[in-house]
Design an enzyme around this catalytic site. Structure first.
Site, PDB file in Angstrom:
ATOM      1  N   ASP A  55      21.557  51.665  66.113  1.00 16.74           N
ATOM      2  CA  ASP A  55      20.390  50.801  66.138  1.00 16.74           C
ATOM      3  C   ASP A  55      19.129  51.588  66.489  1.00 16.74           C
ATOM      4  O   ASP A  55      19.204  52.770  66.865  1.00 16.74           O
ATOM      5  CB  ASP A  55      20.602  49.644  67.130  1.00 16.74           C
ATOM      6  CG  ASP A  55      21.172  50.086  68.470  1.00 16.74           C
ATOM      7  OD1 ASP A  55      21.101  51.287  68.780  1.00 16.74           O
ATOM      8  OD2 ASP A  55      21.689  49.236  69.199  1.00 16.74           O
TER       9      ASP A  55
ATOM     10  N   HIS B 210      26.504  42.096  73.849  1.00 15.32           N
ATOM     11  CA  HIS B 210      26.042  42.582  72.547  1.00 15.32           C
ATOM     12  C   HIS B 210      26.627  43.957  72.238  1.00 15.32           C
ATOM     13  O   HIS B 210      26.911  44.745  73.134  1.00 15.32           O
ATOM     14  CB  HIS B 210      24.508  42.548  72.411  1.00 15.32           C
ATOM     15  CG  HIS B 210      23.737  43.574  73.166  1.00 15.32           C
ATOM     16  ND1 HIS B 210      22.734  43.266  74.050  1.00 15.32           N
ATOM     17  CD2 HIS B 210      23.780  44.925  73.132  1.00 15.32           C
ATOM     18  CE1 HIS B 210      22.211  44.365  74.532  1.00 15.32           C
ATOM     19  NE2 HIS B 210      22.825  45.395  73.997  1.00 15.32           N
TER      20      HIS B 210
ATOM     21  N   GLU C  10      22.936  40.510  68.994  1.00 11.81           N
ATOM     22  CA  GLU C  10      22.778  39.630  70.140  1.00 11.81           C
ATOM     23  C   GLU C  10      23.644  38.378  69.994  1.00 11.81           C
ATOM     24  O   GLU C  10      24.004  38.006  68.870  1.00 11.81           O
ATOM     25  CB  GLU C  10      21.303  39.206  70.241  1.00 11.81           C
ATOM     26  CG  GLU C  10      20.359  40.344  70.583  1.00 11.81           C
ATOM     27  CD  GLU C  10      20.359  40.700  72.070  1.00 11.81           C
ATOM     28  OE1 GLU C  10      21.414  40.592  72.727  1.00 11.81           O
ATOM     29  OE2 GLU C  10      19.300  41.113  72.557  1.00 11.81           O
TER      30      GLU C  10
HETATM   31  C1  GLP Z   1      21.375  48.763  74.270  1.00 10.99           C
HETATM   32  C2  GLP Z   1      21.923  49.331  72.976  1.00 10.99           C
HETATM   33  C3  GLP Z   1      23.412  49.191  72.884  1.00 10.99           C
HETATM   34  C4  GLP Z   1      24.037  49.656  74.180  1.00 10.99           C
HETATM   35  C5  GLP Z   1      23.629  48.712  75.272  1.00 10.99           C
HETATM   36  C6  GLP Z   1      24.175  49.104  76.630  1.00 10.99           C
HETATM   37  O1  GLP Z   1      20.800  47.504  74.138  1.00 10.99           O
HETATM   38  N1  GLP Z   1      21.334  48.760  71.823  1.00 10.99           N
HETATM   39  O2  GLP Z   1      23.899  49.911  71.783  1.00 10.99           O
HETATM   40  O3  GLP Z   1      25.426  49.698  74.073  1.00 10.99           O
HETATM   41  O4  GLP Z   1      22.228  48.643  75.358  1.00 10.99           O
HETATM   42  O5  GLP Z   1      23.379  50.095  77.192  1.00 10.99           O
HETATM   43  P1  GLP Z   1      23.760  50.927  78.463  1.00 10.99           P
HETATM   44  O6  GLP Z   1      24.794  51.872  78.026  1.00 10.99           O
HETATM   45  O7  GLP Z   1      22.497  51.622  78.866  1.00 10.99           O
HETATM   46  O8  GLP Z   1      24.241  49.973  79.485  1.00 10.99           O
END
Ligand code: GLP
Length: 245
Positions: free
Chosen positions: A67, A138, A143
């Site tokens: 993404d 998500h 979402e």
């Molecule tokens: C973001 C990304 C996701 C990721 C998630 C968790 O929103 N788009 O791909 O897995 O957050 O992030 P983190 O690993 O910082 O908790």
């Protein structure tokens, strides 16, 4: 589904990195699906360490990021393109043309999404998809919603996601309101999926995800229950609510 629980973040990250290294040894042209955020950072550190020790090469591999924020150019320090360069691509031997990520500053996001879906199809899909999970369940930026969105699409980020990601920005107002993400279809059609969850902040969502096999688009990760090659990797903190249930 296979569940792997490791003592700490570092050991969990090394375990995932070793799966990627094993795959690249078996199939050097593998297509990797890569996430951003704090979760994969240790995996990327472990891959860099192994690359420096000549244990792995990415020179024939390809990558597709999950993404990207809409409206941030690749040089923006909070863009996922920048994150990938600073946390992995600048330190290993991927060819510049082999790493794919949405153009955050595109003027035609719909077209960018369609092109991205076609680029994934053109390489016969993803061999190894690494996923983190958002506190609302998500995956990528898919979402919670009334339906699963199958292909790459533009998404309006939930307040919960913007707040969770605000720690990387100066303030909440600077967090983009939209993003482009691989759809559930592209993620699901990956041959192997590794979902990595680390830290106690993920304990509640991991218990929710693991303790029910109901598939519900309001918990986007729930679709993974029916994937034939899913491995869930957690450290003890992320696994604690699940283990104590
Ligand atoms: C973001 C990304 C996701 C990721 C998630 C968790 O929103 N788009 O791909 O897995 O957050 O992030 P983190 O690993 O910082 O908790």
């Amino acid at each position: 589904m296979k569940i792997v629980i490791k003592k700490d973040k570092k050991i969990a990250a090394r375990y995932v990195a070793d799966q990627i290294i094993a795959l690249l040894k078996e199939k050097p042209t593998s297509v990797l699906g890569l996430p951003t955020g704090s979760t994969p950072k240790g995996v990327y550190d472990a891959l860099i360490e192994s690359y420096k020790a000549s244990e792995v090469s990415f020179s024939n591999a390809q990558s597709f990021n999950l993404d990207e924020y809409l409206g941030l150019e690749a040089s923006h320090p909070q863009s996922y393109a920048y994150y990938m360069r600073k946390n992995l691509f600048d330190f290993v031997d991927f060819k510049a043309t082999s790493t794919h990520i949405y153009k955050g500053d595109t003027h035609d996001a719909q077209k960018e999404c369609t092109d991205y879906t076609n680029r994934i199809k053109a390489v016969n899909g993803i061999d190894f998809q690494l996923l983190g999970i958002g506190p609302n369940g998500h995956i990528g930026f898919n979402e919670p919603s009334d339906t699963f969105n199958m292909h790459s699409h533009v998404v309006t980020l939930s307040e919960k996601t913007r707040k969770a990601n605000a720690r990387f920005f100066n303030d909440l107002a600077s967090v983009p309101k939209k993003a482009m993400t691989m759809g559930i279809g592209e993620i699901f059609s990956s041959k192997k999926i590794y979902l990595l969850a680390l830290g106690k902040e993920k304990a509640s969502i991991m218990a929710q995800f693991l303790l029910s096999d109901e598939i519900d688009p309001h918990l986007p990760a729930s679709i993974l229950h029916i994937h034939p090659e899913l491995t869930v990797v957690m450290d003890k903190d992320a696994a604690c609510s699940y283990q104590n249930a």
